[in-house]
Design an enzyme around this catalytic site. Structure first.
Site, PDB file in Angstrom:
ATOM      1  N   GLU A  57       1.017  -1.155   0.083  1.00 41.15           N
ATOM      2  CA  GLU A  57      -0.012   0.029   0.066  1.00 41.15           C
ATOM      3  C   GLU A  57       0.853   1.232  -0.009  1.00 41.15           C
ATOM      4  O   GLU A  57       1.872   1.384   0.913  1.00 41.15           O
ATOM      5  CB  GLU A  57      -0.958   0.063   1.183  1.00 41.15           C
ATOM      6  CG  GLU A  57      -1.918  -0.998   1.140  1.00 41.15           C
ATOM      7  CD  GLU A  57      -2.924  -1.036   2.523  1.00 41.15           C
ATOM      8  OE1 GLU A  57      -3.698  -2.036   2.649  1.00 41.15           O
ATOM      9  OE2 GLU A  57      -2.514  -0.110   3.300  1.00 41.15           O
ATOM     10  N   ASP A  68      -5.565   9.646   9.931  1.00 42.21           N
ATOM     11  CA  ASP A  68      -4.367   9.270  10.159  1.00 42.21           C
ATOM     12  C   ASP A  68      -3.923   9.791  11.530  1.00 42.21           C
ATOM     13  O   ASP A  68      -4.355  10.999  11.683  1.00 42.21           O
ATOM     14  CB  ASP A  68      -3.275   9.641   9.229  1.00 42.21           C
ATOM     15  CG  ASP A  68      -3.464   8.680   8.135  1.00 42.21           C
ATOM     16  OD1 ASP A  68      -3.296   7.466   8.077  1.00 42.21           O
ATOM     17  OD2 ASP A  68      -3.640   9.233   6.934  1.00 42.21           O
ATOM     18  N   TYR A 184     -10.494  -4.223   4.357  1.00 41.25           N
ATOM     19  CA  TYR A 184      -9.646  -3.749   5.290  1.00 41.25           C
ATOM     20  C   TYR A 184     -10.323  -3.715   6.851  1.00 41.25           C
ATOM     21  O   TYR A 184     -11.371  -2.848   6.647  1.00 41.25           O
ATOM     22  CB  TYR A 184      -9.245  -2.304   4.845  1.00 41.25           C
ATOM     23  CG  TYR A 184      -7.971  -1.571   5.542  1.00 41.25           C
ATOM     24  CD1 TYR A 184      -8.088  -1.533   7.050  1.00 41.25           C
ATOM     25  CD2 TYR A 184      -7.154  -0.946   4.855  1.00 41.25           C
ATOM     26  CE1 TYR A 184      -6.959  -0.954   7.613  1.00 41.25           C
ATOM     27  CE2 TYR A 184      -5.965  -0.310   5.591  1.00 41.25           C
ATOM     28  CZ  TYR A 184      -6.077  -0.274   6.932  1.00 41.25           C
ATOM     29  OH  TYR A 184      -4.956   0.276   7.540  1.00 41.25           O
TER      30      TYR A 184
END
Lengths: 286, 414
Positions: A57, A68, A184
């Site tokens: 990734e 994030d 994911y």
């Protein structure tokens, strides 16, 4: 390559999926040029593939990375300062000399704005041509994903959705039906970042997905767990709990940030993580 | 397709982890706010009256009316408890969170007005509260930081980027991504993913619905022009909502023109916050709207002398109304806003927030072609801005400013 290549990468049951911020020059920005930062990323990707990475990734930096934590936020800032742009990102992917699928992870706005006209088509087309096999867009829930799904289907690019600990059955159904490549699985609530222990939430989430899959025969996707995994032991625990792969980002980005023996250190941690994933798989299947 | 579409704008661009909470909020908005379940809206109206001081007056402005030769009416949201319109939304959302059984409140703030309103509402309703505020804004708006602390809230400075509202919103979203099961995020403007733009507009629409009734009562007719400043756009949307169907009423959104409308794409800096006037379509903080961005889709750093307007995005409904031509967006630069700050203070005895001062800068430029009657929303009072106004006036040697040299400590040193 494309969607099938990503599925194939999970064949051994214990995929290791590293994440790096593309064009992150690490701690010392003073001597870096866009070209040197891109070359460094290419070297790091090769090192991780040598260590056993099954999919890579690569983050395309966006100025507002709301999903994030501090580690990847800092990498994003460094990469942008070093001159990373969407066109350079695609150049970098094209230049990679590795035989594993590449998944681009970014936010919606940069891909929406790419190219001469608005819409996600131009980015997906250019990404597929450059060798991108899949996309992860953390700020794109299924409610808004229809245009990107169409473009991805047209260009044989996987669209990988995230399932969170808060995702209930109705949403899980939509995610499993519409996602391609892999699922994911977000290990815990919060933002990306290394943590000391793998939470019980991870096991619960994996169990819920397994129960869902058992009830819907057609809805199988490989499950890769990310958010907070940084050691081989954690990788073993997660795969032992039913995951088909582990995604590791912040622990690797930290090595790049420190800037000391980066290639050797990435390779070393990469081997540990791949071995951990395999050990977890063996534990589960014995 | 999600709900919350305003033409091409709006939507829900947020991480999956937040979607269940967004769905829960959408449901609560429908039941408590739109359908008044459990008497929620009655409870809120009662608290806005007794705790907040509603209704706020519509005041005839003698001096301004003389100066521009039109009838100028001021909708005095600066008289609401806390000194700004922000309490309408903050009290509504914190009360809603309590009805939903949430245990903790988080909020972002730019100028500190929304943060202050949220901490007051939290103290009033007994909810713990954490406010994220850009480091630069913490330094620009110290009185509001103290007010939030005095109300018992924690204030967390955000050091990323330029340390203004954009970074504060991103950081609050990160907190929420980890705390979503117990925590409600009180967004301070008509921005963010659906249902926030609807929810905040609904809570702020009390401004316009009162003003419209007051106009009919006092003037016997509707005004020709309605003017409000717009950053994210909550006082603007709250003011316009009741007038949207009144085609004879012209709506004006006054944006922060900052230093200049020229954009430095190379440096990623827009020296203004005039998103409606100069922005392009993009996705920021959960909705598709007009944003200040470079060619690669990176969000630019915005600028305004007023922290509350200093934002690279704008509410999606405003973007839609501007595109449809229902409202006219006009930038007013830092200097004109500062001059208007002094003018309103001297002519009307009202010290406005720097955000609000932009609306009066517009009146100075366009007062002669707004028809016979104009309503301007005084979105907040200017006590929080005194330090920066004195500093900026001194630096620019503004002719409108009173002589302050006697009182500054480092004369000429700036």
């Amino acid at each position: 390559m494309g969607v099938d290549a990503i599925r194939a990468a999970f064949e051994d049951g214990a995929a290791f999926i590293p994440y790096l911020a593309a064009g992150d020059p690490g701690g010392d920005l003073s001597n870096s040029t866009p070209e040197s930062a891109m070359a460094a990323t290419a070297d790091y990707v090769s090192a991780l593939v040598d260590a056993g990475a099954d999919v890579v990734e690569l983050g395309l930096p966006f100025s507002e990375p709301i999903a994030d934590g501090p580690t990847i936020q800092s990498a994003t800032v460094r990469a942008l300062q070093a001159g990373m742009t969407p066109p350079r990102y695609l150049e970098l992917v094209e230049s990679l000399d590795v035989d594993v699928p590449i998944v681009a992870m970014t936010y919606y706005n940069p891909i929406y704005r790419y190219g001469e006209r608005d819409g996600v088509g131009p980015f997906v087309e250019a990404a597929a041509a450059a060798g991108v096999d899949g996309l992860i867009i953390p700020d794109l829930p299924v409610e808004e994903s229809a245009p990107l799904e169409r473009a991805c289907r047209e260009h044989d690019v996987a669209l990988i959705f995230i399932a969170a600990p808060t995702t209930r059955e109705d949403r899980l159904r939509a995610i499993m039906q519409r996602g391609t490549g892999y699922l994911y699985v977000q290990a815990r609530l919060g933002t990306t970042g290394a943590s000391r222990s793998v939470s019980d939430q991870t096991k619960h989430t994996l169990d819920r997905i397994a129960a869902y899959e058992a009830s819907e025969r057609h809805a199988r996707l490989p499950k890769a767990v990310g958010f907070g995994i940084s050691t081989g032991e954690q990788a073993a625990t997660v795969v032992g709990a039913g995951a088909d792969g582990v995604i590791v980002g912040s622990a690797l980005v930290d090595i790049v940030a420190e800037g000391e023996d980066v290639v050797a250190s990435l390779e070393e941690l990469g081997r540990e993580l791949k071995a951990g994933a395999r050990a977890g798989f063996d534990r589960r299947t014995q | 397709m999600s709900g919350g579409q305003y033409g091409r704008f709006g939507g829900q661009y947020v991480p999956e982890a937040l979607m269940p909470a967004i769905d829960e909020l959408t449901d609560a908005y429908q039941r408590y706010v739109l359908e008044n379940e459990a008497g929620f809206m009655d409870d809120l109206a009662e608290r806005l009256e007794t705790f907040g001081g509603r209704p706020t007056p519509l005041q005839y402005a003698d001096q301004l009316s003389d100066r521009y030769d039109i009838d100028v009416y001021l909708k005095r949201e600066d008289l609401l408890h806390g000194g700004a319109h922000k309490l309408n939304n903050a009290l509504g959302q914190v009360l809603l969170a309590r009805y939903m059984g949430k245990e903790r409140i988080i909020a972002e703030t730019g100028a500190g007005q929304h943060g202050t309103a949220t901490t007051m509402a939290c103290a009033h309703l007994g909810m713990p509260c954490e406010v994220y505020m850009g480091r630069r804004d913490v330094n620009r708006q110290r009185p509001n930081v103290f007010r939030m602390r005095l109300n018992g809230a924690s204030v967390t400075p955000v050091d990323i980027g330029r340390g203004t509202l954009k970074e504060a919103i991103s950081e609050t979203m990160r907190d929420w991504a980890g705390s979503v099961e117990t925590t409600h995020y009180v967004i301070g403007s008509v921005v963010g993913p659906h249902p926030y733009p609807d929810l905040v507009r609904e809570f702020q629409s009390v401004i316009g619905s009162e003003a419209r009734d007051q106009c009919l009562e006092k003037l016997g007719e509707l005004p020709d022009a309605v003017v409000a400043c717009a950053g994210g756009g909550s006082n603007a949307m709250g003011t316009y909502d009741a007038f949207l169907e009144d085609e004879s009423v012209d709506l004006y959104a006054v944006e922060a023109g900052g230093d200049s409308l020229e954009i430095d794409r190379e440096a990623g800096v827009a020296p203004n916050s005039a998103t409606l006037s100069t922005g392009t379509e993009g996705v920021l903080h959960g909705s598709r709207t007009k944003v200040l961005q470079d060619d690669d889709g990176q969000i630019m750093e915005s600028h305004s002398v007023s922290s509350g307007l200093d934002y690279a995005g704008v509410g999606p409904e405003l973007a839609h109304l501007a595109e449809e031509g229902r409202l006219a967006a006009t930038p007013v630069d830092d200097e004109a806003a500062l001059a208007a700050f002094h003018r309103l203070s001297q002519l009307e005895g009202i010290i406005p927030a720097l955000e609000t001062a932009h609306a009066f800068g517009f009146l100075e430029e366009r007062g002669d072609d707004l028809g016979d009657t104009a309503v301007i929303t005084v979105s907040g009072r200017g006590d929080k801005d005194l330090e920066s106004v004195i500093e900026e006036s001194f630096k620019r040697d503004l002719p409108e400013a009173p002589d302050l040299s006697l009182f500054t400590t480092d004369q000429g040193g700036r």
